[in-house]
Design a protein around this motif. Structure first.
Motif, PDB file in Angstrom:
ATOM      1  N   UNK A  30       0.806  -1.221   0.000  1.00  0.00           N
ATOM      2  CA  UNK A  30       0.000   0.000   0.000  1.00  0.00           C
ATOM      3  C   UNK A  30       0.835   1.264   0.000  1.00  0.00           C
ATOM      4  N   UNK A  31       2.151   1.155  -0.213  1.00  0.00           N
ATOM      5  CA  UNK A  31       3.027   2.328  -0.203  1.00  0.00           C
ATOM      6  C   UNK A  31       3.044   2.956  -1.592  1.00  0.00           C
ATOM      7  N   UNK A  32       2.897   4.286  -1.630  1.00  0.00           N
ATOM      8  CA  UNK A  32       3.039   5.046  -2.864  1.00  0.00           C
ATOM      9  C   UNK A  32       4.481   5.535  -2.979  1.00  0.00           C
ATOM     10  N   UNK A  33       5.046   5.385  -4.172  1.00  0.00           N
ATOM     11  CA  UNK A  33       6.395   5.856  -4.482  1.00  0.00           C
ATOM     12  C   UNK A  33       6.277   7.058  -5.406  1.00  0.00           C
ATOM     13  N   UNK A  34       6.844   8.185  -5.030  1.00  0.00           N
ATOM     14  CA  UNK A  34       6.851   9.374  -5.885  1.00  0.00           C
ATOM     15  C   UNK A  34       8.294   9.723  -6.213  1.00  0.00           C
ATOM     16  N   UNK A  35       8.634   9.661  -7.496  1.00  0.00           N
ATOM     17  CA  UNK A  35       9.967  10.023  -7.968  1.00  0.00           C
ATOM     18  C   UNK A  35       9.874  11.363  -8.683  1.00  0.00           C
ATOM     19  N   UNK A  36      10.945  12.141  -8.648  1.00  0.00           N
ATOM     20  CA  UNK A  36      10.981  13.412  -9.369  1.00  0.00           C
ATOM     21  C   UNK A  36      12.423  13.859  -9.532  1.00  0.00           C
ATOM     22  N   UNK A  37      12.622  14.770 -10.497  1.00  0.00           N
ATOM     23  CA  UNK A  37      13.921  15.418 -10.646  1.00  0.00           C
ATOM     24  C   UNK A  37      14.047  16.510  -9.591  1.00  0.00           C
ATOM     25  N   UNK A  38      15.118  16.465  -8.826  1.00  0.00           N
ATOM     26  CA  UNK A  38      15.478  17.553  -7.920  1.00  0.00           C
ATOM     27  C   UNK A  38      16.486  18.402  -8.682  1.00  0.00           C
ATOM     28  N   UNK A  39      16.051  19.555  -9.161  1.00  0.00           N
ATOM     29  CA  UNK A  39      16.906  20.354 -10.053  1.00  0.00           C
ATOM     30  C   UNK A  39      17.692  21.394  -9.266  1.00  0.00           C
ATOM     31  N   UNK A  40      18.947  21.548  -9.688  1.00  0.00           N
ATOM     32  CA  UNK A  40      19.847  22.463  -9.003  1.00  0.00           C
ATOM     33  C   UNK A  40      20.049  23.766  -9.748  1.00  0.00           C
ATOM     34  N   UNK A  41      20.637  23.690 -10.928  1.00  0.00           N
ATOM     35  CA  UNK A  41      21.018  24.892 -11.658  1.00  0.00           C
ATOM     36  C   UNK A  41      20.915  24.624 -13.137  1.00  0.00           C
TER      37      UNK A  41
END
Length: 196
Positions: A30-41
């Motif tokens: 029942x766990x949701x996984x959320x991935x995303x780009x962590x953008x720097x510069x």
């Protein structure tokens, strides 16, 4: 009624911008996984190209590169009503394409690497290959170190107009969600969109 929840918020965890989300459910936990780009510069309205550190996006010779975009993960054990802290799973990752693999009971993510694989000033090492990688996470939220997919993601088929036949062409995964085939001779196979 339904309540909207912001999963990734600009400025969170020291990253000025978050982009390209992919959310999948591991039904066994029942766990949701959320991935995303962590953008720097990376510019792109996330941070001006004139900001300190922008050279990492434009030059592999920059002294403190960890890649302009990192791959981050958040987990929700409450059906998306609340989320745990963001954690970087690769300091050099972008365009996550995620899918739940029902046969292995794991979450699989394919993604390209936008920067280089050198230690940054912080000593954080980008893991795996230099072009495309795979991340495999257990349904409980633990993820193994990313592995390189560079060798088998070189397109062996036809070539676009203007490229000499036989020219190596890298196919990059993502972004978005993958799918798992449920019927036919290849049932169980994971399928991801990509670009070159």
């Amino acid at each position: 009624g339904d309540e909207l929840v912001d999963i990734f918020v600009h400025g969170e965890a020291g990253f000025p911008c978050w982009r390209i989300p992919a959310v999948v459910l591991a039904p066994s936990t029942g766990i949701l996984f959320a991935f995303a780009e962590a953008r720097n510069y990376s510019g792109d309205q996330c941070y001006p190209d004139t900001a300190e550190g922008h050279a990492c996006f434009h030059s592999s010779a920059a002294p403190s590169c960890v890649g302009p975009r990192s791959l981050a993960l958040k987990l929700s054990r409450t059906g998306g009503r609340s989320w745990g802290p963001a954690r970087v799973v690769d300091w050099n990752g972008a365009n996550p394409a995620a899918v739940y693999d029902s046969r292995s009971d794991r979450v699989v993510v394919h993604y390209p690497t936008p920067g280089n694989d050198r230690n940054g000033a912080s000593g954080r090492k980008a893991i795996g290959g230099t072009n495309t990688k795979q991340l495999i996470c257990e349904p409980t939220g633990e993820c193994a170190p990313p592995t390189s997919l560079d060798e088998w993601l070189v397109w062996p088929g036809g070539w676009p107009v203007g490229l000499k036949p036989g020219t190596p062409m890298h196919i990059s995964a993502g972004p978005g969600l993958g799918a798992q085939l449920t019927h036919g001779p290849h049932a169980g196979r994971l399928v991801f969109a990509g670009h070159t």
